[in-house]
Enzyme design. Structure first.
Site, short mmCIF file in Angstrom:
data_model
loop_
_atom_site.label_atom_id
_atom_site.label_comp_id
_atom_site.label_asym_id
_atom_site.label_seq_id
_atom_site.Cartn_x
_atom_site.Cartn_y
_atom_site.Cartn_z
N HIS A 189 0.84 -1.20 0.00
CA HIS A 189 0.00 0.00 0.00
C HIS A 189 0.87 1.24 0.00
O HIS A 189 2.06 1.17 0.32
CB HIS A 189 -0.90 0.00 1.24
CG HIS A 189 -0.11 0.12 2.51
ND1 HIS A 189 0.45 -0.99 3.14
CD2 HIS A 189 0.28 1.18 3.23
CE1 HIS A 189 1.13 -0.59 4.20
NE2 HIS A 189 1.04 0.73 4.28
N HIS A 214 5.56 6.69 -0.63
CA HIS A 214 6.41 5.53 -0.85
C HIS A 214 5.58 4.27 -0.63
O HIS A 214 4.52 4.32 0.01
CB HIS A 214 7.59 5.53 0.14
CG HIS A 214 7.16 5.36 1.56
ND1 HIS A 214 6.71 6.42 2.34
CD2 HIS A 214 7.02 4.26 2.34
CE1 HIS A 214 6.35 5.97 3.52
NE2 HIS A 214 6.53 4.64 3.56
P1 ATP Z 1 5.27 -2.29 12.57
O1 ATP Z 1 5.12 -0.90 13.14
O2 ATP Z 1 4.99 -3.37 13.56
O3 ATP Z 1 6.53 -2.48 11.82
P2 ATP Z 1 3.62 -1.47 10.37
O4 ATP Z 1 4.50 -0.27 10.33
O5 ATP Z 1 3.40 -2.26 9.15
O6 ATP Z 1 4.10 -2.46 11.49
P3 ATP Z 1 1.76 0.34 11.47
O7 ATP Z 1 2.82 0.86 12.39
O8 ATP Z 1 0.40 0.14 12.03
O9 ATP Z 1 2.19 -1.06 10.89
O10 ATP Z 1 1.69 1.29 10.22
C1 ATP Z 1 0.69 1.23 9.24
C2 ATP Z 1 1.10 2.08 8.06
O11 ATP Z 1 1.24 3.45 8.48
C3 ATP Z 1 2.43 1.72 7.43
O12 ATP Z 1 2.40 2.06 6.05
C4 ATP Z 1 3.40 2.62 8.13
O13 ATP Z 1 4.54 2.88 7.34
C5 ATP Z 1 2.59 3.88 8.32
N1 ATP Z 1 3.00 4.59 9.53
C6 ATP Z 1 3.12 4.08 10.76
N2 ATP Z 1 3.47 5.01 11.66
C7 ATP Z 1 3.60 6.16 10.98
C8 ATP Z 1 3.94 7.49 11.34
N3 ATP Z 1 4.24 7.84 12.59
N4 ATP Z 1 3.98 8.42 10.36
C9 ATP Z 1 3.68 8.08 9.09
N5 ATP Z 1 3.34 6.85 8.69
C10 ATP Z 1 3.31 5.90 9.61
#
Ligand code: ATP
Ligand code: MG
Length: 180
Positions: free
Chosen positions: A37, A121
């Site tokens: 995504h 990205h």
């Molecule tokens: P993990 O954090 O366990 O590695 P994940 O990153 O896949 O898992 P989430 O942290 O729930 O899962 O993030 C969901 C989506 O939102 C992902 O595309 C992640 O890159 C994005 N994301 C997460 N935190 C942020 C943030 N603080 N700012 C911008 N994008 C974010």
């Protein structure tokens, strides 16, 4: 509470192009094809009643479909402590416009404004202790990667379930983009 984010799901045949980028980086955990995504807005933990407001706000968006092209690969974090390997997105005014509309709609729902600049990205892999030399080779091997144009005709509200085995994304709702 639920952990939410708004994203553009990556469809076939682009998924296959991205799957072909797997490999060559020790310590990489590659994203599953059906999880790929492009995040427009990370919302984070919200109570259920705010999630309903968010759903209504996203339903109210009026944006025409467009197309985007993936361009190049890169890293978040320094070369020595890289955390995320991603595919980049070619500059796209329609995408920037859509992201701004989503941001405005969410701030109207009472979410704090996103302080970070939008860096479009598609996450390809999470990295842990990836050797800098291998990463450098990966980036030069795939520097000319391009895929698309990919039609963008819907947004998705995802719920993220975190666990020790990594995150799992659940599709809560889709919002079609329509020209009418
Ligand atoms: P993990 O954090 O366990 O590695 P994940 O990153 O896949 O898992 P989430 O942290 O729930 O899962 O993030 C969901 C989506 O939102 C992902 O595309 C992640 O890159 C994005 N994301 C997460 N935190 C942020 C943030 N603080 N700012 C911008 N994008 C974010
Ligand atoms: Mg995360």
């Amino acid at each position: 509470m639920m952990r939410l984010f708004v994203a553009i799901p990556i469809a076939e045949p682009i998924r296959q192009r991205l799957a072909a980028l797997h490999g060559g980086v020790p310590g990489a955990r590659w994203m599953e094809a059906d999880s790929l995504h492009l995040t427009l807005r990370f919302i984070g933990e919200v109570p259920e009643d705010q999630a309903i407001d968010i759903d209504e706000a996203l339903l109210g968006l009026r944006t025409a479909p467009f197309a985007l092209t993936l361009d190049g690969v890169g890293l978040f974090g320094s070369a020595r402590r890289a955390r995320i390997l991603w595919a980049g997105v070619e500059r796209n005014d329609a995408l920037t416009h859509l992201q701004a509309k989503v941001e405005t709609a969410l701030v109207r729902c009472g979410l704090p404004a996103d302080a970070h600049a939008f860096t479009p990205h598609v996450t390809l892999a999470r990295l842990r202790d990836a050797p800098a030399e291998r990463l450098g080779r990966y980036l030069s091997d795939h520097g000319l990667f391009r895929a698309g144009p990919m039609p963008v005709n819907r947004l998705t509200l995802y719920r993220s379930h975190l666990s020790d085995h990594g995150s799992r994304y659940e599709v809560l709702a889709d919002y079609p983009l329509t020209s009418a």
